[in-house]
Design a protein around this motif. Structure first.
Motif, mmCIF file in Angstrom:
data_model
loop_
_atom_site.group_PDB
_atom_site.id
_atom_site.type_symbol
_atom_site.label_atom_id
_atom_site.label_comp_id
_atom_site.label_asym_id
_atom_site.label_seq_id
_atom_site.Cartn_x
_atom_site.Cartn_y
_atom_site.Cartn_z
ATOM 1 N N PRO A 3 0.844 -1.202 0.000
ATOM 2 C CA PRO A 3 0.000 0.000 0.000
ATOM 3 C C PRO A 3 0.878 1.251 0.000
ATOM 4 C CG PRO A 3 -0.173 -1.169 2.104
ATOM 5 C CD PRO A 3 0.717 -1.977 1.204
ATOM 6 N N GLN A 4 0.446 2.240 -0.734
ATOM 7 C CA GLN A 4 1.174 3.503 -0.802
ATOM 8 C C GLN A 4 0.777 4.363 0.393
ATOM 9 O OE1 GLN A 4 3.498 4.383 -3.116
ATOM 10 N NE2 GLN A 4 3.291 2.232 -3.693
ATOM 11 N N PRO A 5 1.751 4.930 1.090
ATOM 12 C CA PRO A 5 1.394 5.800 2.211
ATOM 13 C C PRO A 5 0.708 7.061 1.697
ATOM 14 C CG PRO A 5 3.753 5.880 1.794
ATOM 15 C CD PRO A 5 3.178 4.824 0.881
ATOM 16 N N LYS A 6 -0.270 7.519 2.474
ATOM 17 C CA LYS A 6 -0.968 8.753 2.119
ATOM 18 C C LYS A 6 -0.117 9.936 2.542
ATOM 19 C CE LYS A 6 -5.604 6.952 2.795
ATOM 20 N NZ LYS A 6 -6.804 7.018 3.605
ATOM 21 N N PRO A 7 -0.005 10.939 1.681
ATOM 22 C CA PRO A 7 0.749 12.126 2.098
ATOM 23 C C PRO A 7 0.001 12.827 3.224
ATOM 24 C CG PRO A 7 -0.279 12.477 -0.036
ATOM 25 C CD PRO A 7 -0.552 11.053 0.352
ATOM 26 N N PHE A 8 0.720 13.248 4.242
ATOM 27 C CA PHE A 8 0.111 13.939 5.377
ATOM 28 C C PHE A 8 0.072 15.429 5.099
ATOM 29 C CE2 PHE A 8 0.171 16.212 9.377
ATOM 30 C CZ PHE A 8 -0.878 15.611 10.046
ATOM 31 N N LEU A 9 -1.064 16.032 5.342
ATOM 32 C CA LEU A 9 -1.226 17.466 5.182
ATOM 33 C C LEU A 9 -1.595 18.031 6.548
ATOM 34 C CD1 LEU A 9 -1.339 19.684 2.929
ATOM 35 C CD2 LEU A 9 -3.805 19.350 2.942
ATOM 36 N N LEU A 15 -5.691 24.853 5.549
ATOM 37 C CA LEU A 15 -6.322 26.170 5.642
ATOM 38 C C LEU A 15 -5.707 27.137 4.634
ATOM 39 C CD1 LEU A 15 -8.360 28.030 6.984
ATOM 40 C CD2 LEU A 15 -6.662 28.487 8.772
ATOM 41 N N GLU A 16 -4.397 27.108 4.496
ATOM 42 C CA GLU A 16 -3.732 27.970 3.517
ATOM 43 C C GLU A 16 -4.223 27.647 2.106
ATOM 44 O OE1 GLU A 16 0.754 28.538 1.787
ATOM 45 O OE2 GLU A 16 0.542 28.192 3.955
ATOM 46 N N GLY A 17 -4.366 26.367 1.792
ATOM 47 C CA GLY A 17 -4.873 25.958 0.484
ATOM 48 C C GLY A 17 -6.308 26.386 0.258
ATOM 49 N N GLU A 18 -7.148 26.267 1.284
ATOM 50 C CA GLU A 18 -8.550 26.690 1.176
ATOM 51 C C GLU A 18 -8.653 28.187 0.926
ATOM 52 O OE1 GLU A 18 -11.716 24.825 1.383
ATOM 53 O OE2 GLU A 18 -10.100 23.504 0.747
ATOM 54 N N LYS A 71 -15.674 28.828 8.025
ATOM 55 C CA LYS A 71 -15.090 27.558 8.455
ATOM 56 C C LYS A 71 -15.128 27.449 9.982
ATOM 57 C CE LYS A 71 -11.553 28.817 5.719
ATOM 58 N NZ LYS A 71 -12.316 29.670 4.826
ATOM 59 N N VAL A 72 -15.113 26.203 10.457
ATOM 60 C CA VAL A 72 -14.968 25.899 11.876
ATOM 61 C C VAL A 72 -13.776 24.965 11.995
ATOM 62 C CG1 VAL A 72 -15.990 24.687 13.835
ATOM 63 C CG2 VAL A 72 -17.417 26.133 12.417
ATOM 64 N N ILE A 73 -12.864 25.297 12.890
ATOM 65 C CA ILE A 73 -11.734 24.412 13.153
ATOM 66 C C ILE A 73 -11.915 23.830 14.542
ATOM 67 C CG2 ILE A 73 -9.262 24.394 13.695
ATOM 68 C CD1 ILE A 73 -8.762 25.988 11.216
ATOM 69 N N ILE A 74 -11.738 22.521 14.628
ATOM 70 C CA ILE A 74 -11.845 21.797 15.888
ATOM 71 C C ILE A 74 -10.442 21.301 16.199
ATOM 72 C CG2 ILE A 74 -13.062 19.974 17.129
ATOM 73 C CD1 ILE A 74 -14.857 20.198 14.281
ATOM 74 N N ARG A 75 -9.695 22.091 16.930
ATOM 75 C CA ARG A 75 -8.283 21.779 17.190
ATOM 76 C C ARG A 75 -8.117 20.432 17.892
ATOM 77 N NH1 ARG A 75 -4.620 24.698 14.785
ATOM 78 N NH2 ARG A 75 -4.927 26.929 14.720
ATOM 79 N N SER A 76 -8.969 20.128 18.859
ATOM 80 C CA SER A 76 -8.826 18.876 19.615
ATOM 81 C C SER A 76 -9.034 17.637 18.746
ATOM 82 C CB SER A 76 -9.797 18.848 20.793
ATOM 83 O OG SER A 76 -11.135 18.828 20.317
ATOM 84 N N ALA A 77 -9.644 17.820 17.569
ATOM 85 C CA ALA A 77 -9.867 16.702 16.645
ATOM 86 C C ALA A 77 -9.016 16.840 15.387
ATOM 87 C CB ALA A 77 -11.346 16.643 16.262
ATOM 88 N N ASN A 78 -8.207 17.912 15.315
ATOM 89 C CA ASN A 78 -7.396 18.173 14.126
ATOM 90 C C ASN A 78 -8.277 18.146 12.881
ATOM 91 O OD1 ASN A 78 -4.964 18.826 12.859
ATOM 92 N ND2 ASN A 78 -4.511 16.687 12.406
ATOM 93 N N ALA A 79 -9.348 18.971 12.918
ATOM 94 C CA ALA A 79 -10.344 18.954 11.849
ATOM 95 C C ALA A 79 -10.764 20.366 11.459
ATOM 96 C CB ALA A 79 -11.575 18.160 12.299
ATOM 97 N N GLY A 80 -11.111 20.521 10.185
ATOM 98 C CA GLY A 80 -11.658 21.768 9.667
ATOM 99 C C GLY A 80 -12.900 21.465 8.852
ATOM 100 N N LYS A 81 -13.995 22.149 9.121
ATOM 101 C CA LYS A 81 -15.289 21.868 8.486
ATOM 102 C C LYS A 81 -15.946 23.145 7.993
ATOM 103 C CE LYS A 81 -15.042 17.544 9.490
ATOM 104 N NZ LYS A 81 -14.774 16.627 8.404
ATOM 105 N N TYR A 82 -16.881 22.966 7.061
ATOM 106 C CA TYR A 82 -17.728 24.040 6.557
ATOM 107 C C TYR A 82 -19.182 23.678 6.894
ATOM 108 C CZ TYR A 82 -14.217 26.011 3.288
ATOM 109 O OH TYR A 82 -13.126 26.603 2.698
#
Length: 195
Positions: A3-9, A15-18, A71-82
């Motif tokens: 399996p190919q490892p997924k690149p980590f972002l 956020l910069e990309g968005e 956007k909402v960022i949930i730091r404790s979950a390392n997540a960004g949502k719309y």
């Protein structure tokens, strides 16, 4: 075959990309990015109806409602949502001077579709529950008249109340507002379902 490892972002790179991408939106979860698709006419009508109702009721008060692009960022979950809609009262906690990421919503609304309903009720709600300021979470069907309201109690437990009639009204204690289902579904054509 290996399996190919997924690149980590990182969350910051996402956020910069968005902020730089004017073509589309994506959501972020712990290193992975998920493209978002466009919304239907019903979905957009419901979001506008709820946003308009809340904006009218929040006039003259230190509260605000935003649709779609905040956007909402949930730091404790390392997540960004719309979320489809977010609202808060009091002072906004923003990530930075760009003012496009709210950290302290008290209400989040998601309009359900066939492809997102299970995620919105399950894993996405689990992420949103990690936002300390969040008091209410609404799931709104675009297939039939139905609103599910989850409310955080003083003991940090969530309770569900279902609303399924056009005469029903959803109390939003976090904003001191009331949403009438007749207004949520105004000008939204729903398929008739035989029971």
């Amino acid at each position: 075959m290996y399996p190919q490892p997924k690149p980590f972002l990182s969350l910051e790179d996402w956020l910069e990309g968005e902020r730089a991408d004017l073509e589309g939106r994506s959501e972020y979860l712990d290193g992975e990015v998920f493209a978002m698709t466009g919304a239907s006419m019903k979905h957009n009508a419901i979001v506008m109806n709820i946003g308009s109702e809340l904006r009218t009721q929040l006039k003259g008060r230190p509260c605000q409602v935003y649709a779609n692009d905040m956007k909402v960022i949930i730091r404790s979950a390392n997540a960004g949502k719309y979320p489809d809609l977010i609202a808060y009262c009091g002072e906004p906690e923003l990530l930075d001077d760009r003012q496009d990421v709210l950290l302290n919503p008290s209400l989040i609304v998601e309009v359900l579709s066939d492809s997102t309903a299970a995620y919105d009720r399950g894993d996405k709600f689990a992420l949103y529950r990690r936002i300390p300021s969040l008091r209410e979470y609404l799931l709104v069907s675009q297939a039939r008249v139905r609103v599910e309201r989850y409310r955080r109690g003083a003991d940090d437990h969530w309770t569900l109340t279902d609303y399924a009639g056009l005469e029903d009204q959803v109390p939003l204690e976090s904003l001191d507002c009331v949403l009438a289902l007749a207004e949520i579904y105004d000008k939204v054509e729903l398929a008739t379902v035989a029971l």
